[in-house]
Design an enzyme around this catalytic site. Structure first.
Site, PDB file in Angstrom:
ATOM      1  N   GLU A 255       0.856  -1.194   0.000  1.00 17.57           N
ATOM      2  CA  GLU A 255       0.000   0.000   0.000  1.00 17.57           C
ATOM      3  C   GLU A 255       0.885   1.234   0.000  1.00 17.57           C
ATOM      4  O   GLU A 255       1.795   1.361   0.804  1.00 17.57           O
ATOM      5  CB  GLU A 255      -0.931   0.000   1.221  1.00 17.57           C
ATOM      6  CG  GLU A 255      -1.782   1.249   1.365  1.00 17.57           C
ATOM      7  CD  GLU A 255      -2.587   1.616   0.107  1.00 17.57           C
ATOM      8  OE1 GLU A 255      -3.379   0.786  -0.343  1.00 17.57           O
ATOM      9  OE2 GLU A 255      -2.380   2.737  -0.425  1.00 17.57           O
TER      10      GLU A 255
ATOM     11  N   GLY B 114      -7.107   0.713   3.024  1.00 19.02           N
ATOM     12  CA  GLY B 114      -8.552   0.755   2.771  1.00 19.02           C
ATOM     13  C   GLY B 114      -8.900   1.476   1.475  1.00 19.02           C
ATOM     14  O   GLY B 114     -10.019   1.368   0.987  1.00 19.02           O
ATOM     15  N   GLY B 115      -7.961   2.240   0.928  1.00 14.66           N
ATOM     16  CA  GLY B 115      -8.163   2.851  -0.383  1.00 14.66           C
ATOM     17  C   GLY B 115      -9.257   3.902  -0.425  1.00 14.66           C
ATOM     18  O   GLY B 115      -9.564   4.557   0.569  1.00 14.66           O
ATOM     19  N   THR B 116      -9.832   4.052  -1.590  1.00 17.32           N
ATOM     20  CA  THR B 116     -10.780   5.138  -1.873  1.00 17.32           C
ATOM     21  C   THR B 116     -12.010   5.081  -0.972  1.00 17.32           C
ATOM     22  O   THR B 116     -12.401   6.080  -0.359  1.00 17.32           O
ATOM     23  CB  THR B 116     -11.239   5.055  -3.350  1.00 17.32           C
ATOM     24  OG1 THR B 116     -10.093   4.989  -4.184  1.00 17.32           O
ATOM     25  CG2 THR B 116     -12.084   6.252  -3.731  1.00 17.32           C
ATOM     26  N   CYS B 117     -12.651   3.924  -0.921  1.00 18.09           N
ATOM     27  CA  CYS B 117     -13.938   3.824  -0.217  1.00 18.09           C
ATOM     28  C   CYS B 117     -13.790   4.282   1.226  1.00 18.09           C
ATOM     29  O   CYS B 117     -14.593   5.064   1.734  1.00 18.09           O
ATOM     30  CB  CYS B 117     -14.445   2.383  -0.274  1.00 18.09           C
ATOM     31  SG  CYS B 117     -16.027   2.172   0.529  1.00 18.09           S
TER      32      CYS B 117
ATOM     33  N   HIS C 116     -46.185  -4.119   6.245  1.00 19.83           N
ATOM     34  CA  HIS C 116     -46.775  -2.783   6.207  1.00 19.83           C
ATOM     35  C   HIS C 116     -46.357  -2.001   7.442  1.00 19.83           C
ATOM     36  O   HIS C 116     -46.332  -2.567   8.529  1.00 19.83           O
ATOM     37  CB  HIS C 116     -48.304  -2.887   6.170  1.00 19.83           C
ATOM     38  CG  HIS C 116     -48.977  -1.555   6.255  1.00 19.83           C
ATOM     39  ND1 HIS C 116     -49.016  -0.692   5.178  1.00 19.83           N
ATOM     40  CD2 HIS C 116     -49.608  -0.937   7.283  1.00 19.83           C
ATOM     41  CE1 HIS C 116     -49.661   0.408   5.546  1.00 19.83           C
ATOM     42  NE2 HIS C 116     -50.020   0.296   6.822  1.00 19.83           N
TER      43      HIS C 116
HETATM   44  C1  LIG Z   1     -16.648  10.449  -3.575  1.00 17.58           C
HETATM   45  C2  LIG Z   1     -16.856   8.979  -3.836  1.00 17.58           C
HETATM   46  C3  LIG Z   1     -17.920   8.338  -3.264  1.00 17.58           C
HETATM   47  C4  LIG Z   1     -18.126   6.983  -3.511  1.00 17.58           C
HETATM   48  N1  LIG Z   1     -19.214   6.374  -2.952  1.00 17.58           N
HETATM   49  C5  LIG Z   1     -19.433   5.068  -3.204  1.00 17.58           C
HETATM   50  C6  LIG Z   1     -20.554   4.399  -2.632  1.00 17.58           C
HETATM   51  O1  LIG Z   1     -21.337   5.000  -1.913  1.00 17.58           O
HETATM   52  N2  LIG Z   1     -20.713   3.084  -2.895  1.00 17.58           N
HETATM   53  C7  LIG Z   1     -19.850   2.381  -3.694  1.00 17.58           C
HETATM   54  O2  LIG Z   1     -20.043   1.193  -3.904  1.00 17.58           O
HETATM   55  N3  LIG Z   1     -18.774   2.989  -4.232  1.00 17.58           N
HETATM   56  C8  LIG Z   1     -18.556   4.304  -4.013  1.00 17.58           C
HETATM   57  N4  LIG Z   1     -17.466   4.912  -4.564  1.00 17.58           N
HETATM   58  C9  LIG Z   1     -16.534   4.099  -5.382  1.00 17.58           C
HETATM   59  C10 LIG Z   1     -15.617   3.261  -4.493  1.00 17.58           C
HETATM   60  O3  LIG Z   1     -14.991   4.082  -3.542  1.00 17.58           O
HETATM   61  C11 LIG Z   1     -14.579   2.577  -5.358  1.00 17.58           C
HETATM   62  O4  LIG Z   1     -15.238   1.910  -6.413  1.00 17.58           O
HETATM   63  C12 LIG Z   1     -13.796   1.552  -4.562  1.00 17.58           C
HETATM   64  O5  LIG Z   1     -13.147   2.146  -3.476  1.00 17.58           O
HETATM   65  C13 LIG Z   1     -12.776   0.894  -5.490  1.00 17.58           C
HETATM   66  O6  LIG Z   1     -12.013   0.040  -4.759  1.00 17.58           O
HETATM   67  P1  LIG Z   1     -10.727  -0.649  -5.367  1.00 17.58           P
HETATM   68  O7  LIG Z   1     -10.602  -1.883  -4.571  1.00 17.58           O
HETATM   69  O8  LIG Z   1     -10.803  -0.788  -6.817  1.00 17.58           O
HETATM   70  O9  LIG Z   1      -9.518   0.354  -5.117  1.00 17.58           O
HETATM   71  P2  LIG Z   1      -9.250   1.566  -4.164  1.00 17.58           P
HETATM   72  O10 LIG Z   1     -10.201   1.592  -3.034  1.00 17.58           O
HETATM   73  O11 LIG Z   1      -9.150   2.790  -4.984  1.00 17.58           O
HETATM   74  O12 LIG Z   1      -7.832   1.194  -3.540  1.00 17.58           O
HETATM   75  C14 LIG Z   1      -6.676   1.124  -4.305  1.00 17.58           C
HETATM   76  C15 LIG Z   1      -5.491   1.210  -3.376  1.00 17.58           C
HETATM   77  O13 LIG Z   1      -4.312   0.938  -4.093  1.00 17.58           O
HETATM   78  C16 LIG Z   1      -3.289   1.804  -3.684  1.00 17.58           C
HETATM   79  N5  LIG Z   1      -2.320   1.923  -4.770  1.00 17.58           N
HETATM   80  C17 LIG Z   1      -2.535   2.434  -6.006  1.00 17.58           C
HETATM   81  N6  LIG Z   1      -1.426   2.320  -6.765  1.00 17.58           N
HETATM   82  C18 LIG Z   1      -0.489   1.734  -5.984  1.00 17.58           C
HETATM   83  C19 LIG Z   1       0.851   1.368  -6.198  1.00 17.58           C
HETATM   84  N7  LIG Z   1       1.455   1.545  -7.381  1.00 17.58           N
HETATM   85  N8  LIG Z   1       1.528   0.808  -5.170  1.00 17.58           N
HETATM   86  C20 LIG Z   1       0.940   0.593  -3.980  1.00 17.58           C
HETATM   87  N9  LIG Z   1      -0.340   0.916  -3.724  1.00 17.58           N
HETATM   88  C21 LIG Z   1      -1.049   1.477  -4.714  1.00 17.58           C
HETATM   89  C22 LIG Z   1      -4.021   3.102  -3.391  1.00 17.58           C
HETATM   90  O14 LIG Z   1      -3.282   3.928  -2.520  1.00 17.58           O
HETATM   91  C23 LIG Z   1      -5.310   2.588  -2.756  1.00 17.58           C
HETATM   92  O15 LIG Z   1      -5.191   2.480  -1.366  1.00 17.58           O
HETATM   93  C24 LIG Z   1     -17.227   6.258  -4.317  1.00 17.58           C
HETATM   94  C25 LIG Z   1     -16.119   6.904  -4.886  1.00 17.58           C
HETATM   95  C26 LIG Z   1     -15.939   8.254  -4.658  1.00 17.58           C
HETATM   96  C27 LIG Z   1     -14.750   8.921  -5.272  1.00 17.58           C
END
Ligand SMILES: Cc1cc2nc3c(=O)[nH]c(=O)nc-3n(C[C@H](O)[C@H](O)[C@H](O)COP(=O)(O)OP(=O)(O)OC[C@H]3O[C@@H](n4cnc5c(N)ncnc54)[C@H](O)[C@@H]3O)c2cc1C
Length: 459
Positions: free
Chosen positions: A34, A39-42, A441
């Site tokens: 990482e 935990g990434g984006t979500c 209901h």
């Molecule tokens: C504002 C917003 C609201 C959202 N709301 C919802 C929702 O309500 N419900 C829903 O289902 N989805 C929602 N989403 C979408 C959801 O967040 C994403 O689809 C989901 O997080 C994708 O997960 P992922 O596993 O693909 O990767 P991500 O969660 O993006 O994680 C990828 C990880 O990889 C790491 N990484 C990247 N490149 C490298 C590298 N070269 N080396 C090491 N680490 C790296 C990053 O730092 C990150 O931690 C939302 C998105 C946004 C932007």
């Protein structure tokens, strides 16, 4: 240092950590990498923080409407943005630290913190460490797409990530983009007290939805005072003292939007551009999404792509489902496929939109003979009781197959109600099974069987 593993996972988004759990349970020695926030984006800049903010915004909205329910609230309703942010941070942090400590204490799992890049189809470098494995799983997700817009390099702008640091009330938030991320922020900041303008280059908001859904979403936002500017085909931005000025059309005398802050929400791009993919041989498409087959295998044997980096769904549940498919196939000897899943998602404006399967437009495009039924929330007693009559629900059924093709529930509880419909679709059962079910209901779900009794041919 060199390290040899049974598997390497790049990224700790919504697929990576669970996959780490399953692979180590199966006795594998794995490395997970990482580069930023566990935990990434979500967890950090997506679902969890935004839905926490949406909850604060809903509290403000309901407080302002208290009198509608016979409740007296004395004094002005004010939102303390520092406290709103603190609540959001605490909830995100709990999730982030939970994932981090789980991974770091997992038997058989070594966590590397840093940016990963391929050096060959079987090797990944993280700083000084060169790791190798016969199986590599890419779960690198995506980030906000920054459009190629004139003037953007001369103004400050926000994305979903930097919005997470906002602990003040923007005087006027202009949001470029009119889809899911944009509209959640738009309503939320309007409810916090900002003036908000959504600027969308297309002819309607949430352009992938049916027109009636788009129109109803727009009505919901307009009713709360969000300004909406559509057909802004050619935008440019400039700084004018304290204001960011967005020109919304190329024609002379075109309307402009003057705002204190600018948020860009025009889509996502995959984190595949700095991954050394060229040295691995993994193919990407013209937008950088990793190409894969129905079992999420990339063009290179032994390398899989899961989650937003593969462009097949852009949701937490699609990424998690990718994990389930890969784990079932590798460890369970199954042959699960992404082709078997039914598109489903929600848009968390309030009231929310829950969606499953085909839209009406998809159905027409595919030339499917269909039946349709629709019910406004004004005819759903649960919605009326709660004073939330906005929206409607709509369902489409194959005229010959009697199977549900798709549905939209825009209304209170829509994100939950849709699952009753989705599950019948997964079961492959005819719609009559749902029509004959006895529901509780008063709920929104109880009107789904009633609605199914009103199906008529889709013109
Ligand atoms: C504002 C917003 C609201 C959202 N709301 C919802 C929702 O309500 N419900 C829903 O289902 N989805 C929602 N989403 C979408 C959801 O967040 C994403 O689809 C989901 O997080 C994708 O997960 P992922 O596993 O693909 O990767 P991500 O969660 O993006 O994680 C990828 C990880 O990889 C790491 N990484 C990247 N490149 C490298 C590298 N070269 N080396 C090491 N680490 C790296 C990053 O730092 C990150 O931690 C939302 C998105 C946004 C932007």
């Amino acid at each position: 240092m060199a390290g040899k593993y049974d598997a390497i996972i790049i990224g700790t988004g919504q697929a990576g950590p669970s996959l780490a759990g399953r692979l180590t349970q199966a006795g594998m020695k794995i490395a997970i990498i990482e580069r930023k926030s566990f935990g990434g984006t979500c967890v950090n800049t997506g679902c969890i923080p935004t839905k926490t903010l949406v909850a604060s915004a809903e509290a403000a909205y309901m407080a302002r409407r208290a009198q509608d329910f016979g409740v007296t609230v004395s004094g002005d309703i004010r939102v303390d943005m520092k406290k709103v942010k603190a609540r959001k941070d605490a909830i995100s942090e709990q999730s982030r630290t939970g994932i981090e400590s789980w991974l770091k204490s997992m038997d058989g799992c070594t966590v590397y913190e840093g940016h990963a890049r391929f050096e060959s189809p079987r090797q990944v470098r993280v700083g000084e460490d060169l790791l190798s494995a016969d199986r590599i799983f890419i779960n690198t997700g995506g980030r906000a797409l920054i459009p190629d817009m004139p003037g953007l390099d001369s103004v400050d702008y926000l994305t979903n990530s930097s919005m997470m640091n906002v602990d003040f009330l923007p005087r006027h938030l202009a949001i470029v983009g009119g889809s899911y991320v944009s509209l959640e922020f738009a309503q939320m900041y309007r409810r916090f007290g900002s003036e908000v303008t959504v600027i969308e280059k297309g002819a309607r908001l949430a352009g992938r939805e049916d027109e009636d859904v788009s129109d109803a979403i727009r009505e919901i936002l307009l009713a709360e005072g969000v300004h909406v500017r559509l057909d802004a085909e050619c935008m440019s931005v400039a700084q004018d003292q304290e204001d960011v000025v967005v020109q919304t059309s190329c024609s002379n005398g075109a309307p402009e939007v003057r705002a204190s802050h600018l948020l860009l929400a025009v889509g996502r791009r995959p984190n595949t551009d700095d991954l050394g993919l060229e040295t691995s041989g993994v193919s990407v498409d013209s937008r950088g999404f990793i190409q894969f087959d129905e079992a999420l295998r990339t063009s290179v044997p032994g390398i899989w792509a899961l989650g937003d980096c593969n462009g097949r769904g852009a949701f937490t549940h699609t990424s998690y489902n990718d994990f389930e498919i890969v784990a079932a196939n590798i460890l369970g000897g199954e042959s699960r496929s992404v082709a078997d899943r039914i598109p489903a998602y929600a848009m968390y404006i309030d009231p929310p939109l829950g969606r499953a399967g085909l839209t009406e437009a998809d159905t027409r495009r595919q030339g499917i003979a269909a039946l349709v039924a629709k019910r406004p929330m004004t005819r759903v007693s649960r919605a009326v009781e709660k004073g939330r009559e906005q929206g409607f629900m709509k369902i489409l059924v194959g005229a010959e197959t009697k199977r549900i093709l798709g549905a939209a529930v825009l209304g209170i509880g829509g994100d939950e109600v849709i699952h009753g419909i989705l599950d019948i679709m997964y079961a492959g059962a005819p719609y009559t099974v749902l029509q004959k079910a006895m529901h509780i209901h008063p709920t929104v779900s109880e009107l789904v069987p009633t609605m199914l009794g009103e199906l008529a041919p889709l013109e």
